[in-house]
Scaffold this active site. Structure first.
Site, PDB file in Angstrom:
ATOM      1  N   CYS A   3       0.827  -1.213   0.000  1.00  0.00           N
ATOM      2  CA  CYS A   3       0.000   0.000   0.000  1.00  0.00           C
ATOM      3  C   CYS A   3       0.862   1.264   0.000  1.00  0.00           C
ATOM      4  CB  CYS A   3      -0.923   0.005   1.215  1.00  0.00           C
ATOM      5  SG  CYS A   3      -1.903   1.501   1.359  1.00  0.00           S
ATOM      6  N   CYS A  34      -0.488   4.169   2.176  1.00  0.00           N
ATOM      7  CA  CYS A  34      -0.228   3.997   3.615  1.00  0.00           C
ATOM      8  C   CYS A  34       1.248   4.216   3.943  1.00  0.00           C
ATOM      9  CB  CYS A  34      -0.586   2.582   4.071  1.00  0.00           C
ATOM     10  SG  CYS A  34      -2.045   1.886   3.328  1.00  0.00           S
ATOM     11  N   ASP A  35       2.149   3.715   3.112  1.00  0.00           N
ATOM     12  CA  ASP A  35       3.549   3.585   3.542  1.00  0.00           C
ATOM     13  C   ASP A  35       4.571   4.449   2.789  1.00  0.00           C
ATOM     14  OD1 ASP A  35       2.745   1.724   5.416  1.00  0.00           O
ATOM     15  OD2 ASP A  35       2.956   0.044   4.029  1.00  0.00           O
TER      16      ASP A  35
END
Ligand code: NAP
Length: 318
Positions: free
Chosen positions: A140, A143-144
Site C-alpha cells: 500500500c 499507507c507507507d
C-alpha cells in the site's frame, strides 16, 4: 431472533459495489444492512487519486469518494455494522426462504444477501516476504510511501496498480526500480506515458523478484532475468508488491459457484447459483475491475435483490 437483526437485504462489503447496491435497495424501501469488515479494506480506500470515475475530471481520493458513497447510502436509510463474516447458512423467516449471515459480532437473518467483498493484494510468495512485511515490504503506497522519503524502492508488477503506485511513491522516494516479468507493461497507456516520463522511475524488464533481503528490515532484493537466467541484487530500503488480486470469497467457498481462481460466478443480473444470493464488484468473475464497473454491478445486484424480495413478499409490480 429480535427484529433488529432481521433484514430484507444484507450486503457484505462496504466498497463501491456494496454501497451502490445499498443506495438502490434503500431507495426501494427495503430494510438494508451493510456489513463492513475490519479485516479487509476496500481497495479504493488505498488509492491516492482516481481520475477515471465519471464526474471527477480533476481526480478524487479513494477515501473521499468512498465517504461520499457511504453518506449517500445513509441518507436513504441504509444501516451499517462492523464485523467479519464467517458464513452464510440456509434459513427461514416466517414462511419465506431466507439466509442466516453469521458474523463474529452476531448472527443476522435476511431474505436476500449481496456479496460485495472485493479482493485483496496477492503475495509474491518469496523468502522473507512475510517476516519483513511492515519492515520494508508493503502492499500500500498510500499507507507507507511517506516512510520512504529520499530512499530507494522497488515496485513489483506491470498492471495499473503497480504503475499508479510507482507514480505516487515517486513523490517521496529518491529512486524506484519497477521490476516486471515482461518487456512491456500491462497498465493503461496514459499511466505508462507518465511512468516513462518520470525521471525517478527505472524499469527492470523480463525479471522477477526471487528473494527479499534484510535482517529486521529490507536492505535489497534478488532478481532473476527470465530471458537470460542471470541473477542480480538490487539494494533498496523498501519493496512495494502489486501483482494482482485474490478475491475475498473463502467464507462462501462451498455455497456458491466459483471459477478456479475463487471469483464468484454471477450472471448479468448479478444472480449467483443460489436463489436470493447476489454478488457484485471485484469478487465476481469478470474482465474489467474498475470502480465504475463495481458501481454498475452494485446497481444491478440491488435491483435484482429488490425484485427477488418483492416477489417473495407478493408485493412485486408485475
Ligand atoms: P493486474 O492487472 O492483474 O496486474 C498484475 C501485474 O502483476 C501484471 O502485470 C502481472 O504480469 C504481474 N504479476 C502477476 N503475478 C506475478 C508474479 N507472481 N510475479 C511477478 N509479476 C506478477 O492487477 P492490478 O494492477 O492490481 O489491477 C487489478 C485490477 O484493478 C485490474 O483490472 C486493473 O485494471 C484495476 N485497476 C484499475 C486502476 C485504474 O483504472 N486507475 C487502478 C488500479 C487497478 P503480466 O502482465 O505478465 O500478467
Amino acid at each position: 431472533m429480535t427484529d433488529d437483526k432481521v433484514y430484507d437485504v444484507i450486503i457484505i462489503g462496504g466498497g463501491p459495489a456494496g454501497l451502490t447496491a445499498a443506495i438502490y435497495t434503500s431507495r426501494a424501501r427495503l430494510k438494508t444492512l451493510v456489513v463492513e469488515s475490519y479485516l479487509e479494506v476496500s481497495q479504493v480506500s488505498l488509492t491516492d487519486r482516481i481520475e477515471n470515475y465519471p464526474g471527477f475530471p480533476d481526480g478524487v481520493t479513494g477515501a473521499n469518494l468512498l465517504e461520499k458513497m457511504k453518506k449517500h447510502a445513509e441518507k436513504f436509510g441504509t444501516q451499517f455494522t462492523v464485523g467479519n463474516t464467517n458464513g452464510i447458512n440456509e434459513s427461514k423467516l416466517d414462511n419465506y426462504p431466507a439466509w442466516e449471515v453469521v458474523l463474529d459480532s452476531g448472527t443476522y437473518k435476511s431474505l436476500s444477501v449481496i456479496i460485495a467483498t472485493g479482493a485483496k493484494a496477492s503475495k509474491l510468495g518469496v523468502p522473507r516476504e512475510k517476516e519483513l512485511t511492515g519492515k520494508g515490504v508493503s502492499y500500500c503506497g498510500v499507507c507507507d510511501a511517506p516512510f520512504f522519503k529520499e530512499k530507494d524502492v522497488v515496485v513489483v508488477g506491470g498492471g495499473d496498480t503497480a504503475v499508479e503506485e510507482a507514480l505516487y511513491i515517486s513523490k517521496f522516494a529518491k529512486n524506484i526500480k519497477l521490476v516486471h516479468r515482461r518487456d512491456r507493461l500491462r497498465a493503461t497507456k496514459i499511466l505508462q506515458e507518465r511512468a516513462f516520463a518520470n525521471d525517478k522511475i527505472d524499469f527492470v524488464w523480463d525479471s522477477v523478484v526471487t528473494e527479499i533481503l534484510g535482517d529486521g528490515k529490507v536492505t535489497g532484493v534478488k532478481v532473476k532475468n527470465l530471458k537470460t537466467a542471470k541473477e542480480d541484487e538490487i539494494q533498496c530500503d523498501g519493496i512495494f508488491i502489486y501483482i494482482g488480486l485474490v478475491p475475498n470469497t473463502n467464507f462462501v467457498e462451498r455455497l456458491v459457484d466459483m471459477d478456479d481462481r475463487k471469483y464468484i460466478i454471477a450472471d448479468s443480473s448479478m444472480k449467483t447459483s443460489k436463489p436470493g444470493i447476489f454478488a457484485c464488484g471485484d469478487c465476481i468473475k469478470k474482465d474489467l475491475r474498475q470502480i465504475v464497473t463495481a458501481t454498475g454491478d452494485g446497481a444491478n445486484a440491488g435491483y435484482s435483490a429488490q425484485l427477488y424480495v418483492e416477489k417473495l413478499k407478493g408485493t412485486a409490480y408485475e
